[in-house]
Write an enzyme that holds these catalytic residues in place. Structure first.
Site, PDB file in Angstrom:
ATOM      1  N   HIS A  92      -1.045  -0.621   5.136  1.00 54.72           N
ATOM      2  CA  HIS A  92      -1.689   0.690   5.281  1.00 54.72           C
ATOM      3  C   HIS A  92      -1.274   1.341   6.598  1.00 54.72           C
ATOM      4  O   HIS A  92      -0.932   2.528   6.636  1.00 54.72           O
ATOM      5  CB  HIS A  92      -3.201   0.531   5.220  1.00 54.72           C
ATOM      6  CG  HIS A  92      -3.953   1.766   5.621  1.00 54.72           C
ATOM      7  ND1 HIS A  92      -4.056   2.878   4.802  1.00 54.72           N
ATOM      8  CD2 HIS A  92      -4.604   2.086   6.775  1.00 54.72           C
ATOM      9  CE1 HIS A  92      -4.747   3.817   5.424  1.00 54.72           C
ATOM     10  NE2 HIS A  92      -5.082   3.362   6.620  1.00 54.72           N
ATOM     11  N   ASP A 104      -2.763  -2.950  -2.778  1.00 53.58           N
ATOM     12  CA  ASP A 104      -3.774  -1.944  -2.445  1.00 53.58           C
ATOM     13  C   ASP A 104      -3.262  -0.577  -2.886  1.00 53.58           C
ATOM     14  O   ASP A 104      -2.113  -0.420  -3.274  1.00 53.58           O
ATOM     15  CB  ASP A 104      -4.033  -1.962  -0.934  1.00 53.58           C
ATOM     16  CG  ASP A 104      -5.414  -1.443  -0.559  1.00 53.58           C
ATOM     17  OD1 ASP A 104      -6.069  -0.807  -1.417  1.00 53.58           O
ATOM     18  OD2 ASP A 104      -5.843  -1.659   0.584  1.00 53.58           O
ATOM     19  N   GLU A 119       8.161   5.307  -9.424  1.00 53.43           N
ATOM     20  CA  GLU A 119       7.107   4.312  -9.255  1.00 53.43           C
ATOM     21  C   GLU A 119       7.286   3.617  -7.909  1.00 53.43           C
ATOM     22  O   GLU A 119       8.402   3.352  -7.473  1.00 53.43           O
ATOM     23  CB  GLU A 119       7.162   3.277 -10.384  1.00 53.43           C
ATOM     24  CG  GLU A 119       6.834   3.837 -11.756  1.00 53.43           C
ATOM     25  CD  GLU A 119       5.352   4.121 -11.928  1.00 53.43           C
ATOM     26  OE1 GLU A 119       4.547   3.639 -11.122  1.00 53.43           O
ATOM     27  OE2 GLU A 119       5.010   4.845 -12.881  1.00 53.43           O
ATOM     28  N   ASP A 130       0.862  -1.184   0.000  1.00 52.39           N
ATOM     29  CA  ASP A 130       0.000   0.000   0.000  1.00 52.39           C
ATOM     30  C   ASP A 130       0.893   1.226   0.000  1.00 52.39           C
ATOM     31  O   ASP A 130       2.108   1.134   0.215  1.00 52.39           O
ATOM     32  CB  ASP A 130      -0.928   0.006   1.220  1.00 52.39           C
ATOM     33  CG  ASP A 130      -2.152   0.904   1.025  1.00 52.39           C
ATOM     34  OD1 ASP A 130      -2.255   1.563  -0.039  1.00 52.39           O
ATOM     35  OD2 ASP A 130      -3.013   0.960   1.923  1.00 52.39           O
TER      36      ASP A 130
END
Length: 858
Positions: free
Chosen positions: A833, A699, A667, A629
């Site tokens: 996350h 994600d 990236e 994430d």
């Protein structure tokens, strides 16, 4: 709205129509316009992205066709829709094992309704594209349109024309039609209309057209576009005690699904504040004084989204023009006009404070025909209304409770709102006329479909396996009194507290000792350290007392002030790597809740030191699960943080975590390649072998980024794996996880409309034919509507059956150690996350590598 959704909405409203003064070349701020000028005639999204099927049009043809919608008002086009880019990504056809079928079989069937309506068209419907030539040539686009539509009898009432390319729902009698028109001054003009393309209903251009048409329908229903969605200003919910207004509305999109083209429509709400930006500035000046006002004002306002009610447009505040007031002038046509006079003549609005400074919103979209942007929009604070909620408002329980009473809809209320939209479409004569002229209509009911409820999982803990109530998806009661899988003994740990919180610190210490025994955690008494309630004092106390052998640091914070929390995490995650637990004193101040809170704290402390809580049965052997994430850190120069979490053991209870800060334009996978290699080395060290199967859950993929994942990230992951040895070829699956979706599902349970139970899988009807995708409703919610999660397997050479992929994904939703229940996404995604959020919010640096094997960020 948060995260990427907020980032997408920042900037000028996507659907803004031209507002006077008209488009001009770029201007300096001295000649800036009070409202945005003509927005760009941006290109149709999705062009040329779809790989042509046999007999499909070429990319060049697509480009030519797409140009035909250029002059449809951008308000009707709905702005640049990045989700159309994703519709051109074909991945399923490259995976042999799901070419024929991508559906699972496990579980019990359940009847569902979804917030989808089929788009119906007459038999043999097509969209016809024509090229239009004028002899002699006509420069004015308006004149070209007027001359062409003198022949409405021949062309029909339904048409879309940009001055060169014409779209019609009906085929003209001849492939080339010659028409004769006459200008007002009697000049004869010959118009040649030539058929160039016949577009089937499911072509990308037709899909784009349906969405344009539906936005037109919403405007016929008197809805106003704000950003990407439409809202009803005539039916607001007012919350006067908090000076808030809510506009109800809808987010809509029309796409090709498994067997039908369907409209997906979900309820949306726009929160508006009754105070203007000028009111806010007055209040801020009173609070901070004249000297600090400019700095404080810039900090508070820049980045906020505001609404101008005179045209119902949203703007992002990018700057404040401290040297501009409404008395400044700008060029409108050939004359100079002041902002004050402009608003009076254009909108009938009187500016009461002639000394207020102006707000600046940069227009980034290109002007017509690719010209540079028309310059910044200059906005008058008196006419700008704040939207959304401040952090202070979000922390106010009463405000959030009152808001939720209007916005947190039950399944029955949500379905009712969508059904009312269907009813309004079918009852409105103007809407029906618009649809009929194009030969289209919508089904007058929501889509019915079948789902499956997967079997509930058995939780393994302390050598025992137990079941939980599948409807609540929570096992906090069932795990009480059971020892954990593995416990870390607490022999050397510290507890920091302020003098004011000495009593609650002692209470917490005693309760932790009480609850840790049944879990199997051996806990020695903590060393208690008092610190003064200042950030410098807290940091000094940490520096003086935390040693290399310290296992855990618990800090009791008197308030939830972010700076003190950040101070603790920065020092203990970067400078002196030690697992830490921060507790706000208010959380442990209620004696009746202390046992529950202390239990959760003890579980977190055990995890952060390397302990394991529970597990579920994972049949696959030598499997590594990876979660990725990202988070956008505004404090670190708008750099993004990429987080990767990888499993180290069979039970998915030990994890390797790595977080990296990306450079601008880099990236995420470039930054994380080394992290994946580190995870594989850690797995090898832990198991004495490398994994034979790797499944990556990615994600944080926004709309329009799917092609990048397929074309760039997947090869980079494979390249990273190859660094472990040229002959090392594990089976690889890459799954894109998407939470921010508008799909909703409704079940009928005991005669009532309700949320589907946890474990509901949907893999038919509303999935996409070109993808190997499915939805899972994994968690339970006590209030409102449950939100499903969308999974799109973009690469898979494992041969794993769809049923096994779905069941494994659901199992992983049980493995998040910060919640004794099922979460919305697989645990590694939630861990990634949490890690990215901690670094982006508090640390702003890469954490110390000594913490890589611990869940220190829970």
């Amino acid at each position: 709205m948060t995260g990427r959704a907020r980032a997408r909405s920042r900037g000028r409203g996507r659907g803004q129509e031209p507002a006077a003064p008209g488009a001009q070349p770029p201007v300096s701020q001295e000649a800036a316009k009070p409202v945005v000028s003509t927005p760009s005639e941006g290109q149709l999204v999705g062009r040329g992205r779809q790989k042509p099927a046999p007999g499909a049009m070429s990319e060049e043809a697509m480009l030519q066709i797409s140009a035909g919608f250029q002059q449809v008002k951008i308000g009707e086009r709905g702005g640049r829709r990045r989700d159309f880019h994703d519709s051109g990504v074909h991945t399923r056809q490259l995976m042999e094992h799901v070419k024929e079928s991508k559906t699972g079989v496990s579980g019990t069937a359940i009847e569902l309704r979804a917030n989808f309506m089929r788009l119906l068209s007459r038999p043999m419907w097509a969209l016809y594209q024509y090229h239009v030539d004028y002899k002699p040539p006509m420069e004015s686009r308006r004149l070209r349109s007027a001359l062409l539509f003198q022949h409405e009898e021949t062309l029909g009432k339904a048409h879309t024309f940009d001055g060169a390319i014409l779209f019609l729902p009906n085929k003209l009698r001849n492939a080339e039609t010659v028409l004769c028109s006459e200008t007002r001054n009697g000049e004869k003009v010959e118009i040649t209309v030539t058929l160039t393309n016949e577009l089937p209903p499911s072509s990308p251009v037709c899909l784009q057209f349906y969405n344009i048409l539906f936005r037109r329908i919403l405007r016929i229903l008197n809805m106003q576009q704000i950003g990407r969605h439409y809202y009803n200003p005539d039916d607001p919910f007012n919350i006067p005690q908090h000076r808030l207004t809510i506009w109800p509305g809808f987010m809509t999109t029309i796409l090709q699904y498994e067997s039908s083209i369907m409209l997906c429509s979900d309820v949306s709400h726009k929160v508006l504040r009754s105070e203007t930006v000028l009111d806010f500035m007055y209040s801020l000046r009173q609070q901070c004084g004249d000297q600090r006002f400019p700095e404080a004002c810039t900090k508070e306002l820049v980045g906020l989204i505001i609404l101008t009610k005179y045209n119902n447009k949203t703007y992002r505040i990018d700057d404040i023009a401290w040297d501009h007031t409404p008395n400044n002038t700008f060029k409108k046509g050939d004359t100079e006009i002041s902002f004050k006079n402009y608003f009076k003549s254009q909108y009938g609005l009187d500016i009461t404070d002639g000394n207020q400074v102006l707000l600046v919103s940069h227009v980034k979209r290109l002007g017509p025909s690719g010209r540079p942007p028309p310059g910044p929009a200059m906005l008058v604070p008196e006419f700008c209304y704040l939207t959304g909620l401040t952090d202070k408002m979000r922390a106010d329980f009463n405000i959030m409770k009152d808001l939720a009473s209007h916005t947190r809809l039950s399944p029955e209320q949500r379905e009712g709102r969508i059904n009312r939209l269907i009813s309004n479409i079918n009852r409105n004569g103007d809407v029906q006329n618009e649809l009929t002229t194009w030969g289209l209509s919508f089904e007058n009911k929501l889509l019915s479909l079948n789902g499956r409820v997967l079997p509930s999982e058995r939780i393994i803990q302390g050598g025992r396996a137990f079941e939980y109530n599948p409807w609540t998806a929570d096992w906090s009661k069932e795990m009480r009194g059971l020892p954990l899988i593995s416990c870390m003994s607490l022999d050397n740990w510290l507890m920091f507290y302020t003098r004011r919180n000495a009593d609650v610190a002692q209470s917490l210490l005693q309760t932790l000792n009480k609850v840790s025994g049944p879990m199997g955690i051996r806990m020695q008494r903590a060393v208690m350290i008092e610190y003064e309630d200042r950030q410098e004092s807290l940091l000094r106390a940490l520096q003086q007392n935390v040693a290399r052998e310290t296992q855990m640091v618990v800090v009791i914070l008197p308030t939830n002030r972010k700076d003190k929390y950040d101070c603790v995490k920065k020092y203990l995650c970067v400078d002196c790597p030690t697992p830490s637990q921060c507790v706000v004193s208010r959380t442990i101040s209620k004696p009746q809740a202390l046992m529950t809170v202390a239990t959760k704290i003890a579980l977190q402390m055990n995890c952060k030191m390397g302990g394991e809580l529970w597990s579920v049965e994972i049949p696959l052997r030598q499997l590594m699960i990876v979660g990725i994430d990202c988070y956008h850190d505004t404090a670190a120069g708008k750099r993004s943080i990429g987080a990767m979490v990888a499993s180290l053991n069979q039970g998915m209870s030990r994890w390797f975590s790595k977080c990296v800060l990306q450079n601008r334009g880099q990236e995420i996978i470039d930054a994380l390649k080394g992290s994946l290699q580190g995870a594989l080395k850690a797995y090898l060290k832990y198991n004495n072998s490398l994994p034979s199967r790797i499944i990556v859950y990615r994600d944080g993929v926004g709309d329009g980024m799917l092609q990048s994942v397929v074309d760039y990230e997947v090869p980079q992951i494979m390249q990273s794996i190859k660094t472990m040895g040229q002959d090392y070829e594990p089976k690889l699956s890459v799954v894109v996880v998407k939470k921010r979706i508008s799909s909703r599902f409704f079940a009928r349970i005991d005669g009532k409309i309700a949320n589907p139970p946890p474990g509901t899988v949907i893999d038919t009807e509303v999935t996409r034919p070109e993808w190997y995708d499915f939805f899972i409703v994994s968690q339970a919610v006590r209030f409102g509507c449950v939100a499903p999660t969308h999974y799109n397997v973009v690469f898979d050479n494992s041969g794993l059956k769809p049923d096994h992929m779905q069941r494994l994904t659901y199992k992983l939703c049980h493995m998040y150690y910060n919640w004794q229940g099922i979460v919305r996404v697989p645990a590694p995604c939630q861990y990634a996350h949490k890690l990215a959020f901690l670094v982006g919010q508090s640390i702003h640096k890469e954490p110390n590598m000594n913490l890589d094997d611990f869940l220190y960020y829970l």
